[in-house]
Design a protein around this motif. Sequence first.
Motif, PDB file in Angstrom:
ATOM      1  N   SER A  49      41.235  37.311  23.734  1.00 29.89           N
ATOM      2  CA  SER A  49      40.601  37.301  25.044  1.00 29.89           C
ATOM      3  C   SER A  49      41.640  36.945  26.081  1.00 29.89           C
ATOM      4  N   ILE A  51      42.060  35.953  30.601  1.00 31.36           N
ATOM      5  CA  ILE A  51      41.467  35.760  31.915  1.00 31.36           C
ATOM      6  C   ILE A  51      42.548  35.912  32.966  1.00 31.36           C
ATOM      7  N   ASP A  57      38.553  35.717  38.430  1.00 34.17           N
ATOM      8  CA  ASP A  57      38.416  35.424  37.000  1.00 34.17           C
ATOM      9  C   ASP A  57      37.978  36.652  36.221  1.00 34.17           C
ATOM     10  N   THR A  59      37.842  38.873  33.186  1.00 34.91           N
ATOM     11  CA  THR A  59      37.994  38.529  31.777  1.00 34.91           C
ATOM     12  C   THR A  59      38.025  39.766  30.910  1.00 34.91           C
ATOM     13  N   SER A  72      37.175  30.873  30.009  1.00 32.75           N
ATOM     14  CA  SER A  72      37.033  30.377  31.375  1.00 32.75           C
ATOM     15  C   SER A  72      38.274  29.565  31.724  1.00 32.75           C
ATOM     16  N   ARG A  73      38.456  29.339  33.019  1.00 36.93           N
ATOM     17  CA  ARG A  73      39.608  28.540  33.434  1.00 36.93           C
ATOM     18  C   ARG A  73      39.201  27.573  34.533  1.00 36.93           C
ATOM     19  N   CYS A 105      45.475  40.624  33.123  1.00 33.31           N
ATOM     20  CA  CYS A 105      45.899  40.416  31.741  1.00 33.31           C
ATOM     21  C   CYS A 105      46.914  41.466  31.330  1.00 33.31           C
TER      22      CYS A 105
END
Length: 124
Positions: A49, A51, A57, A59, A72-73, A105
């Motif tokens: 995965s 982010i 955000d 993803t 999540s961040r 990403c």
Amino acid sequence: EARLVESGGDLVQAGGSLRLSCAASGFTFDQYAIGWFRQAPGKEREGVSCISSSNNDITYYEDFVKGRFTISRDNAKNTVYLQMNSLKPEDTAVYYCAAVKSLLCSTLPWYEYWGQGTQVTVSS
């Protein structure tokens, strides 16, 4: 010095949950996309995965974790999380987080900083 530290790995029964954390330091965290990767014994490291670095955000999930894992961040804490639910024995691996200075990403070879990994073991 850039550093990523993973935590949260454990032994869990199939169907259980874990939350992995990736704590970053030494670089401008909010400018980096963060990915989670894993490596099982005898297998190549694979993406799980990711982010994005933007406040949107964005993803991304590999098909084999879609609907089960959530990334999540928290930029205030320089930390990325991976919530893993409905774990399966095939999720057993060392999980790594990595950072790439990119809005979005990227693929594995582009990641600049890597953590040491945290072991996740799922028993059947």
